[in-house]
Design a protein around this motif. Structure first.
Motif, PDB file in Angstrom:
ATOM      1  N   ARG A   1       2.806   2.995  -2.053  1.00 56.96           N
ATOM      2  CA  ARG A   1       2.665   4.010  -3.100  1.00 56.96           C
ATOM      3  C   ARG A   1       1.376   4.805  -2.925  1.00 56.96           C
ATOM      4  N   ARG A   2       0.338   4.147  -2.463  1.00 56.67           N
ATOM      5  CA  ARG A   2      -0.965   4.791  -2.321  1.00 56.67           C
ATOM      6  C   ARG A   2      -0.997   5.785  -1.145  1.00 56.67           C
ATOM      7  N   VAL A   3      -0.258   5.474  -0.087  1.00 52.13           N
ATOM      8  CA  VAL A   3      -0.365   6.287   1.130  1.00 52.13           C
ATOM      9  C   VAL A   3       0.916   7.050   1.464  1.00 52.13           C
ATOM     10  N   ARG A   4       1.932   6.922   0.650  1.00 46.77           N
ATOM     11  CA  ARG A   4       3.237   7.507   0.982  1.00 46.77           C
ATOM     12  C   ARG A   4       3.154   9.001   1.272  1.00 46.77           C
TER      13      ARG A   4
ATOM     14  N   ARG B   1       0.809  -1.217   0.000  1.00 51.18           N
ATOM     15  CA  ARG B   1       0.000   0.000   0.000  1.00 51.18           C
ATOM     16  C   ARG B   1       0.846   1.274   0.000  1.00 51.18           C
TER      17      ARG B   1
END
Length: 239
Positions: free
Chosen positions: A221-224, A219
């Motif tokens: 990349r989505r929440v970085r 996850r």
């Protein structure tokens, strides 16, 4: 002094200490500040940096009105945090232990053994932020050594377990109100699982502070970017 030579015994806390200390969260709107004491039972504070498991110590917030001497003592920190609070975040302030940070507004407080405070995603427990500190005789993070050396030692020798491969992606230094911070991004990969994290470290008040905010590698990349806000928001306060 190398980081690994530091004592890993956390500053001892007692129930009486926690009962009287101001720790609170504020909503994104400064005009609606839910203030609370966080009352915590005494629990094991000798856990090393490499042990990250949930504990049984329960912290129970008591909602208090914005009244009396408590309000007077919290207003300076409240005003400071409200200046640039991003949308969809809340601020956690611990005036007793001397630090503050933002966390996503839909996260919930939980107990993380060996840590002074922690919040997690309500559905994804591995997506969380936590703060801990240990005693030090250093005065500034630069006294720990060069940034690359300090970060490498922490990630590879303290954060990573023997069966994990550690990768460091980026390191940054910033100065806020005369205080220096190191923030770095890293990955810990084992045969069956991988996680990614940001960590921000600082030295103040005779303590070496660490904030870590993490998520499952799948996850990341989505929440970085969302989690980078948390890492960059960490501040130490004079106590």
């Amino acid at each position: 002094m190398a980081v690994s030579s530091l004592s890993l015994s956390l500053v001892p806390r007692t129930f009486k200490d926690k009962l009287n200390e101001p720790r609170w969260s504020e909503s994104p709107r400064a005009s609606e500040l839910p203030l609370h004491h966080a009352i915590a039972c005494s629990c094991d504070r000798t856990t090393g940096f490499d042990e990250e498991i949930s504990g049984n110590c329960k912290r129970r917030p008591l909602l208090l009105g914005v009244v009396g001497s408590l309000t007077a003592s919290l207003l300076p920190a409240s005003s400071l945090l409200a200046q640039e609070m991003p949308a969809n975040y809340r601020a956690f302030v611990d005036l007793s232990d001397g630090y503050s940070y933002y966390y996503p507004s839909d996260w919930r407080e939980f107990d993380f053994r060996g840590h002074d405070s922690a919040f997690k995603d309500r559905y994804l427990q591995l997506q969380n932020v936590r703060v801990r500190f240990i005693p030090t005789d250093k005065k500034d993070i630069h006294d720990m050594g060069p940034m690359d050396e300090v970060v490498s030692n922490l990630v590879k020798n303290i954060y990573a377990t023997p069966n994990q491969i550690a990768n460091i992606f980026d390191t940054q230094e910033r100065t806020v109100d005369g205080r220096d911070y190191y923030t770095f991004e890293y990955e810990l990969r084992s045969p069956n699982f991988a996680s990614c994290s940001f960590a921000t470290i600082a030295v103040a008040n005779g303590r070496f502070y660490t904030l870590t905010v993490a998520a499952n590698e799948r996850r990341w990349r989505r929440v970085r970017n969302k989690l980078k806000v948390v890492a960059d928001s960490f501040k130490v306060l004079d106590i």
